[in-house]
Design a protein around this motif. Structure first.
Motif, PDB file in Angstrom:
ATOM      1  N   ASP A 252       0.879  -1.181   0.000  1.00 55.46           N
ATOM      2  CA  ASP A 252       0.000   0.000   0.000  1.00 55.46           C
ATOM      3  C   ASP A 252       0.911   1.223   0.000  1.00 55.46           C
ATOM      4  O   ASP A 252       1.345   1.683   1.043  1.00 55.46           O
ATOM      5  CB  ASP A 252      -0.889  -0.054   1.252  1.00 55.46           C
ATOM      6  CG  ASP A 252      -1.808   1.150   1.380  1.00 55.46           C
ATOM      7  OD1 ASP A 252      -1.912   1.922   0.413  1.00 55.46           O
ATOM      8  OD2 ASP A 252      -2.421   1.314   2.454  1.00 55.46           O
ATOM      9  N   HIS A 334      -2.158   2.450   9.307  1.00 59.34           N
ATOM     10  CA  HIS A 334      -2.924   1.278   9.725  1.00 59.34           C
ATOM     11  C   HIS A 334      -2.035   0.043   9.659  1.00 59.34           C
ATOM     12  O   HIS A 334      -0.935   0.087   9.091  1.00 59.34           O
ATOM     13  CB  HIS A 334      -4.140   1.105   8.799  1.00 59.34           C
ATOM     14  CG  HIS A 334      -3.799   1.204   7.329  1.00 59.34           C
ATOM     15  ND1 HIS A 334      -3.341   0.129   6.597  1.00 59.34           N
ATOM     16  CD2 HIS A 334      -3.774   2.257   6.470  1.00 59.34           C
ATOM     17  CE1 HIS A 334      -3.101   0.521   5.354  1.00 59.34           C
ATOM     18  NE2 HIS A 334      -3.334   1.814   5.240  1.00 59.34           N
ATOM     19  N   THR A 370       1.504   1.112   8.006  1.00 61.87           N
ATOM     20  CA  THR A 370       1.802   2.124   6.993  1.00 61.87           C
ATOM     21  C   THR A 370       2.061   3.451   7.705  1.00 61.87           C
ATOM     22  O   THR A 370       1.550   3.688   8.801  1.00 61.87           O
ATOM     23  CB  THR A 370       0.637   2.332   6.002  1.00 61.87           C
ATOM     24  OG1 THR A 370      -0.469   2.898   6.696  1.00 61.87           O
ATOM     25  CG2 THR A 370       0.223   1.026   5.350  1.00 61.87           C
TER      26      THR A 370
HETATM   27 MN    MN Z   1      -2.706   3.021   3.613  1.00 61.67          MN
END
Ligand code: MN
Ligand code: GLY
Ligand code: MN
Length: 430
Positions: A252, A334, A370
């Motif tokens: 991500d 997250h 992240t």
């Molecule tokens: Mn993210």
């Protein structure tokens, strides 16, 4: 890490899962657990299905994100059994499984039926999965305490999982470079998305989430979901938030690029990246993730001040008066794993000053998070600010000159180690 070394970690991962699951089952009074991989439902009033991506606990064991109607039985003291749905069907293909070490650990059985298998002597069984699919199975369904304990087994990643996440990062970065090149060539959002898919060898539907590709103002919509097929006349900025799935594990990553001649915006991107790197460096065992979030607001206040966007206020005031919240409305990040927003991040609700924060835990080795600060020009958040008491501290001319660039987000994936962190995104990027 070479392929052989990665695969050699797979067995250790499964042994660890067997042990974690056995403890959870015993603690919750169950002898065995049947996990449904899931299946895509039909769209309402249509004979077409939604695109399928598998259920977290099933991916945790198998990494098989695209396999529908499979069932996995975990039983204390026994080999797990995986029923693979392989119907004789001239409409669809059955994909062969590559031979891997996990097949020595999990017994494979081919299944012609999508229904749950009949179990021999499983003891007290829980069944978990999409309620619509397990409805007909006469067992205990999705017990809440058991699900919460199983989510907890996903919080501390094994060495295998961290390598898979690192691979998912390395693959996505190739796509991010291709996207940046396509932007430099003046291409449209749609063409940039094609360049990303081509470079990653992953179709959009199989990505861990819908890739966010926003040019100019579109970069200011946090989860912008469309792709313009026409390039803008004047490309000012690109924000791309896109990942790859590798053996079920997600990356991500977000990068923002300033267009030619956008020196003020480029300086903000540079400043936000320096802040982002400092925040990544904070990742370590014992650190409260909420503190990283709060630190990001202090850093954004300093950046707003240094860039001349906000004047006449101390950095503390800029945060306290809610100005940073208007420019950076989301959480700092997250958990990451087989789901992009991985489970078990919020055993306690987020504090009032961070309502969208998805992770409120103290960091421990094995967690992967992240770190994704942003700075956006979002009209619906800026207008009330400009109209209010603090409006006189905002440099409207500077702000108006930047609005058309939409916003900035920079996002890396960071593993907590015993002594600090490993930035999985910058491992290879430098
Ligand atoms: Mn993210
Ligand atoms: N890509 C969604 C997120 O960054 O959380
Ligand atoms: Mn993202």
């Amino acid at each position: 890490m070479p392929e052989d070394a990665l695969l050699s970690l797979q067995l250790d991962h499964l042994k660890e899962l067997q042990s974690r699951y056995e403890s959870v089952l015993a603690d919750n009074g169950f002898d065995s657990l049947l996990i449904a991989s899931g299946a895509a439902p039909y769209r309402h009033g249509d004979d077409q299905r939604w695109h399928f991506q598998g259920y977290g606990p099933f991916l945790h064991w198998t990494g098989l994100a695209g396999r529908e109607n499979c069932w996995l039985l975990i039983r204390s003291g026994h080999k797990p059994v995986l029923w693979l749905y392989e119907p004789v069907d001239f409409w669809h293909a059955n994909q062969a499984l590559p031979e891997e070490p996990w097949q020595a650990f999990i017994e494979l059985r081919s299944n012609q039926s999508p229904d749950a298998p009949v179990l021999d002597d499983p003891g007290h069984v829980a069944v978990i999965g999409d309620p619509a699919l397990i409805d007909g199975v006469a067992r205990e369904h999705n017990p809440e305490d058991l699900l919460a304990a199983l989510d907890e087994t996903r919080v501390h990643k094994t060495a295998y999982e961290i390598e898979c996440l690192a691979r998912a990062n390395a693959l996505a970065l190739v796509g991010h470079r291709a996207a940046r090149d396509a932007f430099a060539n003046g291409e449209s959002e749609f063409s940039i998305s094609l360049a990303y898919q081509q470079a990653t060898g992953q179709r959009e539907a199989d990505a861990p989430y819908h890739s966010i590709i926003g040019l100019n103002e579109h970069a200011g919509t946090l989860h912008y979901q469309y792709y313009d097929t026409r390039p803008p006349g004047h490309p000012r900025s690109l924000l791309i938030d896109a990942g790859v799935r590798f053996r079920g594990y997600c990356s991500d990553i977000t990068r923002t690029t300033a267009g030619p001649g956008e020196s003020h915006f480029a300086a903000l991107v540079h400043g936000l990246e320096r802040l982002q790197l400092r925040l990544c460096e904070m990742v370590a065992p014992g650190v409260d993730y909420v503190d990283i979030h709060r630190k990001s607001h202090q850093g954004i206040a300093a950046l707003l001040s240094a860039s001349g966007l906000v004047t006449g206020l101390t950095d503390e005031d800029i945060v306290e008066q809610g100005i940073t919240r208007a420019f950076f409305p989301h959480g700092i990040g997250h958990f990451l794993g087989v789901q992009v927003h991985d489970v078990a991040g919020k055993p306690t609700p987020p504090p009032e000053d961070a309502p969208f924060l998805r992770l409120t835990r103290t960091l421990e080795p094995g967690m992967v998070v992240t770190i994704e600060p942003g700075l956006y020009f979002i009209p619906s958040l800026l207008e009330p600010l400009l109209a209010g008491e603090v409006g006189r501290h905002i440099n409207r001319e500077r702000l108006n000159s930047l609005r058309g660039c939409g916003g900035i987000r920079i996002e890396d994936n960071v593993a907590v180690t015993e002594t600090g962190n490993r930035n999985l995104t910058r491992d290879r990027q430098g």
